[in-house]
Scaffold this motif. Structure first.
Motif, short mmCIF file in Angstrom:
data_model
loop_
_atom_site.label_atom_id
_atom_site.label_comp_id
_atom_site.label_asym_id
_atom_site.label_seq_id
_atom_site.Cartn_x
_atom_site.Cartn_y
_atom_site.Cartn_z
N MET A 1 0.64 -1.60 -0.19
CA MET A 1 0.22 0.32 -0.02
C MET A 1 0.98 1.07 0.08
N ARG A 2 2.07 1.21 1.23
CA ARG A 2 2.68 2.57 0.36
C ARG A 2 3.37 2.52 -0.66
N SER A 3 4.19 1.22 -0.73
CA SER A 3 4.75 1.00 -2.39
C SER A 3 3.36 1.94 -3.54
N ASN A 4 1.92 1.94 -3.59
CA ASN A 4 1.53 2.44 -4.30
C ASN A 4 1.00 4.04 -4.46
N SER A 5 1.42 4.25 -2.47
CA SER A 5 0.96 5.28 -2.64
C SER A 5 2.41 6.01 -2.95
N LEU A 6 3.82 6.08 -2.58
CA LEU A 6 4.38 6.76 -3.02
C LEU A 6 4.75 6.59 -4.75
N SER A 7 4.17 5.42 -5.21
CA SER A 7 4.37 5.89 -6.60
C SER A 7 3.20 7.02 -7.56
N LYS A 8 2.39 6.45 -6.75
CA LYS A 8 1.06 7.73 -6.94
C LYS A 8 1.92 9.63 -6.91
N ILE A 9 2.23 9.47 -5.65
CA ILE A 9 2.80 10.92 -5.08
C ILE A 9 4.29 11.23 -6.19
N SER A 10 5.10 10.11 -6.58
CA SER A 10 6.17 10.33 -7.63
C SER A 10 5.31 11.00 -8.93
N SER A 11 4.34 10.41 -9.52
CA SER A 11 4.04 9.98 -10.39
C SER A 11 3.07 11.57 -10.75
N ILE A 12 2.54 12.14 -9.67
CA ILE A 12 2.26 13.87 -9.62
C ILE A 12 2.91 14.86 -9.67
N LEU A 13 4.03 14.53 -8.72
CA LEU A 13 5.23 15.67 -8.76
C LEU A 13 5.83 15.60 -10.03
N PHE A 14 6.36 14.54 -10.92
CA PHE A 14 6.99 14.56 -11.86
C PHE A 14 6.23 15.21 -13.29
N SER A 15 4.42 15.37 -13.39
CA SER A 15 3.61 15.55 -13.74
C SER A 15 4.09 17.26 -13.76
N ILE A 16 4.03 17.66 -11.79
CA ILE A 16 4.06 19.48 -12.27
C ILE A 16 5.19 19.82 -12.43
N PHE A 17 6.10 18.53 -12.23
CA PHE A 17 7.78 19.27 -13.28
C PHE A 17 7.34 19.48 -14.25
N LEU A 18 6.86 18.26 -15.31
CA LEU A 18 6.38 19.17 -16.78
C LEU A 18 5.73 20.23 -16.52
N LEU A 19 4.98 20.39 -16.48
CA LEU A 19 3.95 21.71 -16.50
C LEU A 19 5.04 22.73 -16.60
N PHE A 20 6.49 23.11 -15.70
CA PHE A 20 7.44 23.99 -15.58
C PHE A 20 7.93 23.77 -16.51
N SER A 21 8.65 23.15 -17.17
CA SER A 21 9.62 23.16 -17.88
C SER A 21 9.96 23.96 -19.15
N CYS A 22 10.53 24.89 -19.78
CA CYS A 22 11.11 25.62 -20.24
C CYS A 22 10.71 24.97 -21.95
N SER A 23 10.77 26.12 -22.85
CA SER A 23 9.53 26.13 -24.16
C SER A 23 10.35 27.70 -24.53
N SER A 24 10.73 27.74 -26.52
CA SER A 24 10.91 28.62 -27.49
C SER A 24 10.30 29.13 -27.64
N ASP A 25 9.80 30.12 -28.69
CA ASP A 25 8.98 30.74 -29.64
C ASP A 25 10.04 29.58 -30.95
N LEU A 26 9.30 28.92 -31.44
CA LEU A 26 10.15 27.65 -32.84
C LEU A 26 9.90 29.58 -34.02
N ASN A 27 11.61 29.33 -34.49
CA ASN A 27 11.58 30.12 -35.87
C ASN A 27 11.14 29.84 -36.46
N PHE A 28 10.22 29.71 -37.84
CA PHE A 28 9.91 28.84 -38.68
C PHE A 28 10.99 29.52 -39.73
N ASP A 29 11.16 31.10 -39.60
CA ASP A 29 11.80 31.63 -40.51
C ASP A 29 13.35 31.24 -41.15
#
Length: 183
Positions: free
Chosen positions: A1-29
Motif C-alpha cells: 500500500m505504501r509503495s502504491n502511494s509513493l508511486s502516485k505521489i512521484s507521478s504527480i510530482l513529475f507531472s507538475i515538474f513537466l508543467l514548469f519546463s522551459c520552452s521557446s518560440d519556434l522560428n520557422f524563418d
C-alpha cells in the motif's frame, strides 16, 4: 500500500515538474537561411592506348579522341556549381615522349580551352606523373559550363618508330571534384 502511494505521489510530482519546463518560440524563418554545400567526386576521363595502336614512322603524329560531355545540360547542376577541380594522372611505359592535350569544346566544336600535359618517355622505371590540379572558378568556370565535348589529342614526339610489335601503354586517369552551393 505504501509503495502504491509513493508511486502516485512521484507521478504527480513529475507531472507538475513537466508543467514548469522551459520552452521557446519556434522560428520557422530559419528555413530561409538553409544552405548546404555538397561535394561530388566522379571519374572524368580514362584511356589506355597500347603502343601498337600508335603506329608511326618516327615523326610527329596525332592520335585524336572526342567524347560527349553533357554534364552541364542539367540546369540544377549548372546553376549551383561554384567550383570544379580536375585531377590528372598519366602513366607512360612506351619508349617515346608524348604531349597530351585535353580540349574543352562547345556545341560547335570550337575549342574553349586547352590543357596540356608533357609526358616523358619511359626509361625502365615507374613513369606515373600526377599533374597539378586544374581549378575552375569564376571566368574559367563559365568557360567550363559551356563545354559539350572533351577531346584528347595525343601528339607523339620524335623518336624510334612505333609499329604493330611495339610494347607498352599510354594510360590517362582523371577525376573531377564538383563543389555545389544549394540555398
Amino acid at each position: 500500500m505504501r509503495s502504491n502511494s509513493l508511486s502516485k505521489i512521484s507521478s504527480i510530482l513529475f507531472s507538475i515538474f513537466l508543467l514548469f519546463s522551459c520552452s521557446s518560440d519556434l522560428n520557422f524563418d530559419q528555413v530561409n537561411d538553409f544552405k548546404i554545400e555538397p561535394v561530388f567526386v566522379a571519374n572524368l576521363a580514362y584511356f589506355n592506348i597500347p603502343a601498337n595502336r600508335l603506329i608511326d614512322d618516327g615523326g610527329t603524329n596525332v592520335y585524336p579522341d572526342v567524347r560527349d560531355f553533357d554534364v552541364f545540360k542539367d540546369s540544377f547542376f549548372n546553376e549551383r556549381l561554384k567550383r570544379a577541380d580536375f585531377d590528372f594522372e598519366i602513366e607512360n611505359n612506351i619508349n617515346r615522349a608524348f604531349l597530351v592535350n585535353m580540349l574543352l569544346l562547345n556545341e560547335e566544336n570550337k575549342v574553349l580551352q586547352t590543357i596540356s600535359f608533357a609526358v616523358p618517355a619511359y626509361n625502365g622505371t615507374s613513369n606515373v606523373i600526377k599533374y597539378p590540379t586544374e581549378v575552375f572558378e569564376n571566368t574559367r568556370l563559365d568557360l567550363l559550363k559551356q563545354t559539350q565535348r572533351i577531346g584528347f589529342v595525343v601528339i607523339i614526339a620524335a623518336g624510334p618508330p612505333l609499329n604493330n610489335q611495339s610494347e607498352g601503354n599510354l594510360r590517362l586517369r582523371s577525376s573531377a571534384t564538383a563543389y555545389l552551393v544549394i540555398e
